[in-house]
Design a protein around this motif. Structure first.
Motif, PDB file in Angstrom:
ATOM      1  N   ALA A 102       0.815  -1.269   0.036  1.00 32.98           N
ATOM      2  CA  ALA A 102       0.063  -0.032  -0.070  1.00 32.98           C
ATOM      3  C   ALA A 102       0.863   1.164  -0.015  1.00 32.98           C
ATOM      4  CB  ALA A 102      -1.004   0.060   1.024  1.00 32.98           C
ATOM      5  N   ALA A 103       2.010   1.442   0.783  1.00 36.91           N
ATOM      6  CA  ALA A 103       2.769   2.451   0.821  1.00 36.91           C
ATOM      7  C   ALA A 103       3.482   2.688  -0.391  1.00 36.91           C
ATOM      8  CB  ALA A 103       3.833   2.213   2.255  1.00 36.91           C
ATOM      9  N   CYS A 142       1.221   3.880  -2.979  1.00 39.11           N
ATOM     10  CA  CYS A 142       0.652   5.473  -2.637  1.00 39.11           C
ATOM     11  C   CYS A 142       1.695   6.347  -3.279  1.00 39.11           C
ATOM     12  CB  CYS A 142       0.010   5.502  -1.089  1.00 39.11           C
ATOM     13  SG  CYS A 142      -1.293   4.659  -0.887  1.00 39.11           S
ATOM     14  N   ILE A 172       2.294   6.560  -7.038  1.00 42.36           N
ATOM     15  CA  ILE A 172       1.095   7.589  -7.724  1.00 42.36           C
ATOM     16  C   ILE A 172       1.628   8.839  -7.409  1.00 42.36           C
ATOM     17  CG2 ILE A 172      -1.149   8.351  -7.091  1.00 42.36           C
ATOM     18  CD1 ILE A 172      -1.996   5.563  -6.327  1.00 42.36           C
ATOM     19  N   ILE A 173       2.083   9.407  -6.015  1.00 36.91           N
ATOM     20  CA  ILE A 173       2.483  10.690  -5.838  1.00 36.91           C
ATOM     21  C   ILE A 173       3.814  11.126  -6.881  1.00 36.91           C
ATOM     22  CG2 ILE A 173       3.302  12.317  -4.022  1.00 36.91           C
ATOM     23  CD1 ILE A 173       1.838  10.712  -2.093  1.00 36.91           C
ATOM     24  N   TYR A 231      -2.612   2.392   9.150  1.00 35.70           N
ATOM     25  CA  TYR A 231      -3.043   3.525   8.300  1.00 35.70           C
ATOM     26  C   TYR A 231      -1.727   4.680   8.721  1.00 35.70           C
ATOM     27  CZ  TYR A 231      -7.445   1.472   8.036  1.00 35.70           C
ATOM     28  OH  TYR A 231      -8.497   0.580   7.843  1.00 35.70           O
ATOM     29  N   VAL A 286       1.610   3.677   6.676  1.00 32.27           N
ATOM     30  CA  VAL A 286       1.276   3.743   5.171  1.00 32.27           C
ATOM     31  C   VAL A 286       1.376   5.243   4.746  1.00 32.27           C
ATOM     32  CG1 VAL A 286      -0.291   3.466   3.259  1.00 32.27           C
ATOM     33  CG2 VAL A 286       0.015   1.749   4.969  1.00 32.27           C
ATOM     34  N   PHE A 287       0.541   6.179   5.547  1.00 33.78           N
ATOM     35  CA  PHE A 287       0.766   7.679   5.225  1.00 33.78           C
ATOM     36  C   PHE A 287       1.973   8.126   5.466  1.00 33.78           C
ATOM     37  CE2 PHE A 287       0.339  11.873   6.809  1.00 33.78           C
ATOM     38  CZ  PHE A 287      -0.386  12.622   5.729  1.00 33.78           C
ATOM     39  N   ALA A 295       4.395   6.924   2.593  1.00 34.53           N
ATOM     40  CA  ALA A 295       4.070   7.319   1.416  1.00 34.53           C
ATOM     41  C   ALA A 295       4.578   8.674   1.133  1.00 34.53           C
ATOM     42  CB  ALA A 295       2.610   7.204   1.031  1.00 34.53           C
ATOM     43  N   TRP A 319       8.269   8.836  -2.354  1.00 30.94           N
ATOM     44  CA  TRP A 319       7.858   9.119  -3.721  1.00 30.94           C
ATOM     45  C   TRP A 319       8.851   9.709  -4.645  1.00 30.94           C
ATOM     46  CZ3 TRP A 319       8.490  14.247  -4.707  1.00 30.94           C
ATOM     47  CH2 TRP A 319       8.516  15.013  -3.544  1.00 30.94           C
ATOM     48  N   THR A 326       8.910   0.858  -7.993  1.00 31.15           N
ATOM     49  CA  THR A 326       7.883   0.500  -6.768  1.00 31.15           C
ATOM     50  C   THR A 326       8.229  -0.744  -6.199  1.00 31.15           C
ATOM     51  OG1 THR A 326       6.205   1.687  -8.083  1.00 31.15           O
ATOM     52  CG2 THR A 326       5.475   0.163  -6.377  1.00 31.15           C
TER      53      THR A 326
END
Length: 320
Positions: free
Chosen positions: A110-111, A114, A117-118, A179, A182-183, A186, A190, A240
């Protein structure tokens, strides 16, 4: 006046394009399979993911509860009912390792997704528009890269969630620590993808098909998403994949320090934390999660190397 092409010619061109795409896929697969470490790593990671997903089935088959404390059966050796023994609270080690695998792999995937994507969004904007926006975004990226990530994550992970205005239901949730990790990862992970995408976009935007799309009046978002992004996806996949192993290791470090995944939610990192005081009495409690962390990180690194070799456009063109 130009005459329309015959149906047979169109069909032949379509078949040729389909055959070329199929040939590229076949070449990629052949090159990837030849990279034995990468292929073996993929098999290992798939089996690990399937085993972790099957944790409830293993729990039911062994007739145990991975969260049930049973002090009378603490630190038991391997047996038929507990294949890897029990921990210091009498919980089944195998079941907790599998549930911990769910958490650690979920955090890593997940991290990494994310962050990708960023990084992709910022890299596309910087590479396509260039100029001041490119300079601003790349200086911001350099600033993030220059930060000491681990100390910064330790500080941010120690912040009391009650003081940042989040909903109480989220703060008290069992998955709140997941959560947060992960936040945080991320938020700072990036940069590699952004630099790779920016460089690839700078090269792609000068190609004839991009110039043709601009001449036909295509909007900038359409050009970036439809014409440029599919052609820069290879470095995104490689970066990734390589980052997942590092994120799993980072989550384990934070959990080991007591700032990551919080009990009773198991992860390989907090299982190591629980085992550090029992290293002489029950060394297996530290060996099992440590080996899984090591093997997972190494496997993702080998997988990333294999994908990098297999997706190399020069190598693909050389084998066509």
């Amino acid at each position: 006046m130009t005459q329309p092409a015959p149906d047979g010619l169109l069909a032949a061109e379509a078949a040729h394009a389909h055959g070329a795409a199929q040939s590229v896929r076949q070449i990629f697969w052949r090159r990837f399979v030849r990279h034995r470490l990468a292929f073996g790593s993929l098999v290992f990671l798939v089996l690990l993911a399937l085993a972790s997903a099957a944790a409830p089935l293993v729990e039911a088959a062994l007739d145990v509860d991975g969260n049930l404390v049973d002090l009378f059966n603490a630190k038991q050796p391997p047996s038929a009912s507990h294949p890897l023994g029990t921990d210091d609270l009498g919980r089944d080690v195998l079941v907790r390792l599998l549930y911990g695998g769910q958490v650690s792999l979920a955090v890593g995937l997940a991290a990494a997704l994310c962050a990708a994507i960023i990084g992709t969004l910022l890299g596309l904007l910087a590479g396509y528009y260039g100029g001041r926006l490119d300079g601003l975004l790349m200086r911001f990226t350099d600033g993030v890269i220059a930060m000491p990530i681990l100390p910064l994550l330790i500080i941010l992970a120690a912040i009391d969630l009650n003081k940042v205005g989040l909903p109480q239901a989220l703060i008290t949730s069992e998955s709140a620590s997941l959560y947060r990790i992960v936040f945080l990862v991320a938020l700072f992970g990036w940069t590699t993808v952004a630099r790779l995408v920016r460089g690839a976009t700078l090269s792609m935007k000068t190609r004839e098909f991009v110039r043709a799309a601009e001449a036909l009046g295509a909007s900038a978002p359409r050009i970036m998403l439809v014409h440029i992004l599919p052609n820069v996806v290879s470095p995104i996949i490689v970066a990734t994949t390589l980052s997942i192993g590092g994120i799993v290791l980072l989550e384990s470090v934070l959990s080991f320090l007591g700032l990551g995944i919080q009990p009773p939610l198991p992860s390989w990192g907090n299982m190591l934390t629980s085992a550090q005081e029992l290293i002489w009495d029950a060394p297996a409690l530290a060996i099992y999660p440590g080996l899984l962390i090591f093997a997972t990180v190494i496997a993702f690194n080998f997988l990333g190397d294999g994908l990098q070799d297999a997706l190399d456009p020069r190598a693909l063109q050389g084998e066509e």
